[in-house]
Design an enzyme around this catalytic site. Sequence first.
Site, PDB file in Angstrom:
ATOM      1  CD  GLU A 169      -3.028  -1.122   2.207  1.00  0.00           C
ATOM      2  OE1 GLU A 169      -2.848  -0.370   3.191  1.00  0.00           O
ATOM      3  OE2 GLU A 169      -4.037  -1.835   2.090  1.00  0.00           O
ATOM      4  CD  GLU A 187      -4.474  -6.056   2.974  1.00  0.00           C
ATOM      5  OE1 GLU A 187      -5.208  -5.200   3.528  1.00  0.00           O
ATOM      6  OE2 GLU A 187      -3.242  -6.086   3.127  1.00  0.00           O
TER       7      GLU A 187
END
Length: 700
Positions: free
Chosen positions: A33, A102
């Site tokens: 991320e 995710e």
Amino acid sequence: MQRFTEKIVSMMQQENLYASQGGPIILSQIENEYGNVEWAYGAAAKPYVNWAASMAASLETGVPWVMCQQDDAPDPIINTCNGFYCDQFEPNSANKPKMWTENWSGWFLSFGGRVPYRPVEDLAFSVARFFQLGGTFQNYYMYHGGTNFAHASGGPFIATSYDYDAPIDEYGIIRQPKWGHLKDLHKAIKLCEEALVAADPTNITLGANLEAHVYKTASGRCAAFLANIGTQSEATVTFNGKNYQLPAWSVSILPDCQNVVFNTAQINSQTTTVEALYLNSETKALDQSNASSSALLSDWTFVNEPVGISKSNAYKRIGLLEQINTTGDSSDYLWYSISIEVSGNESFLTSHMQSNLHVESLGHVLHVFVNGNPLGSTTGTKITFDVPILFTPGSNKIDLLSATVGLQNYGAFFDLTGAGITGPVQLRGQNGTRDLSSEEWTYQVGLKGEESGLLYGKYADSAKWISLPSIPKNQPLIWYKTSFSAPEGNDPIAIDFTGMGKGEAWINGQSIGRYWPTNTAPANGCSDSCSYRGTFKSDKCQKNCGKPSQQLYHLPRSMTQPGSNTLVLFEEVGGDPDQISFAVKQVASICGHVSELHPAPLLETRLPLTKAHVNSTAVLKLECAYPNQHISFIKFASFGTPSGKCGRFSHGRCSSTRALDVVKQECLGSNSCVISVSPNKFGDPCKKIIKSLAVEARCS
């Protein structure tokens, strides 16, 4: 970073663990991320991304590398999506698969926060939509909840529990209906596999907020997803000449483009409730209303933790030190100590021998002591604390104890955020201010009890466990120790720290994490029910308002031993250890609530669907949590228009008089039972009305 990555890859290769070597690893990830914070790093960000990608690819694992949330991931790295929804995500190249690394099954818990949860209807909807719109790979975060033992929690203020409302909870108990509904979802998607991997979907508009996506192979294999992305009402759609009912915010899966085998909003899986059974002195379960198991514990002993500097390795520095770099995360605690000489004529005094102490800190917890006496505490990440203090003539000691509660682990420049008392620290009077920030301070990393090994329950040269008829209670900075026998059986163990303030607990020398039962959630912002319809956010569905954010703490049986076990507490703010309770977690009730309109259970593992399935009706299935159990009690049964949820069902205006007898006949004495949801089974108590069957049972 390169040394670490190369080391890990080398370890995997040495064990032949990559799929290219015949092993199970099919995918590797580099970075995480970074794209969300890349903007903050300016011109240096893009070269770093390219370097990380090139470095990873050069290791030649033989399996693909991914970067999560990294839109500019260079070839051959695959950029992937993380979030509550990823159906609208597209990779940065048509040559890369659409991957969801995710899918957040819930959200994390914070001390002082409400308990978040995500309805499984919405979670299933997000997955079905992803595959409906060309998704290739989907992974749950989390699928199994966990515990932040010791100081493993992120933060600041992330709780010890990392249950995350996952399909398997923190204690290893299957969370129903979330686990079962997702199992049914993936069985349905698996039936579509041949068509999904062979073709791109064709989009067909069926109406406002209504759409179909069809996967069709050259050989004629066909799979379809029908979606109602509206949030208000169900709809009837026509597809391939047939009518289909679509609840709001739902997807129906048709693995043969004809028959619905699954709808995300219609739950066939059973629901379970889990309860904490408190224990008596013989480690047997008590009724939850009798929640006192102090007799389970032996007598408590204690050691007082000294206020201020007490360790030989304390040292002096000019100015205020940032805490994380000073402690190296070896302890939550850092003492800041300074001596002040006062005669009574100083400008920083407000009146005779009095002044105002002003402290600013990056947190996370601040305790203030003057001449050994506690003057107050506060929490936060930007603390400003003011307190009047009374000096005595001569030397006076100001001791500031700073504590961290989990370290920040994400965000731009999170490594530079810091913690502890960064100042200014000032004495403010009527005629002037004395700034202590740049004066000489004495520092002590950690607690005397940590150095002495008290957390292991041991004696030490400088400290001895004290036994008295009545132990000190509601006193800050104190160690407690007791022994206990682990509860009988295999049920997961929990400790209820009600009565304690804030601190940390060790079982046989292993930390089960920080406890903080006095940190309660806000009194409002929760509801008994939360609609699955509409976009989910982390604060949409919350519970436990006005209660401790975390009351029960997981004690893994692997940390216990036969016979006597040692429990050690460090209590930071004051509490009563006699109120501590042990409990075991058990499935209390098993329930089902299935409508006539629900798809029949999917038993087939391959196409074509059998006539038996196509012609079958909806069923309600109940199954005890363990193979050695049987259904021993039917608490509720209603066929008609029942309402409510597991543990709180109620009869509707329409209810079959035969329902309870039928369910008892089908289920009592069995480990599991399957009941047809049909008037043929129960009679028709209200014609021309869609009926459902609701059942609550208990196993023993």
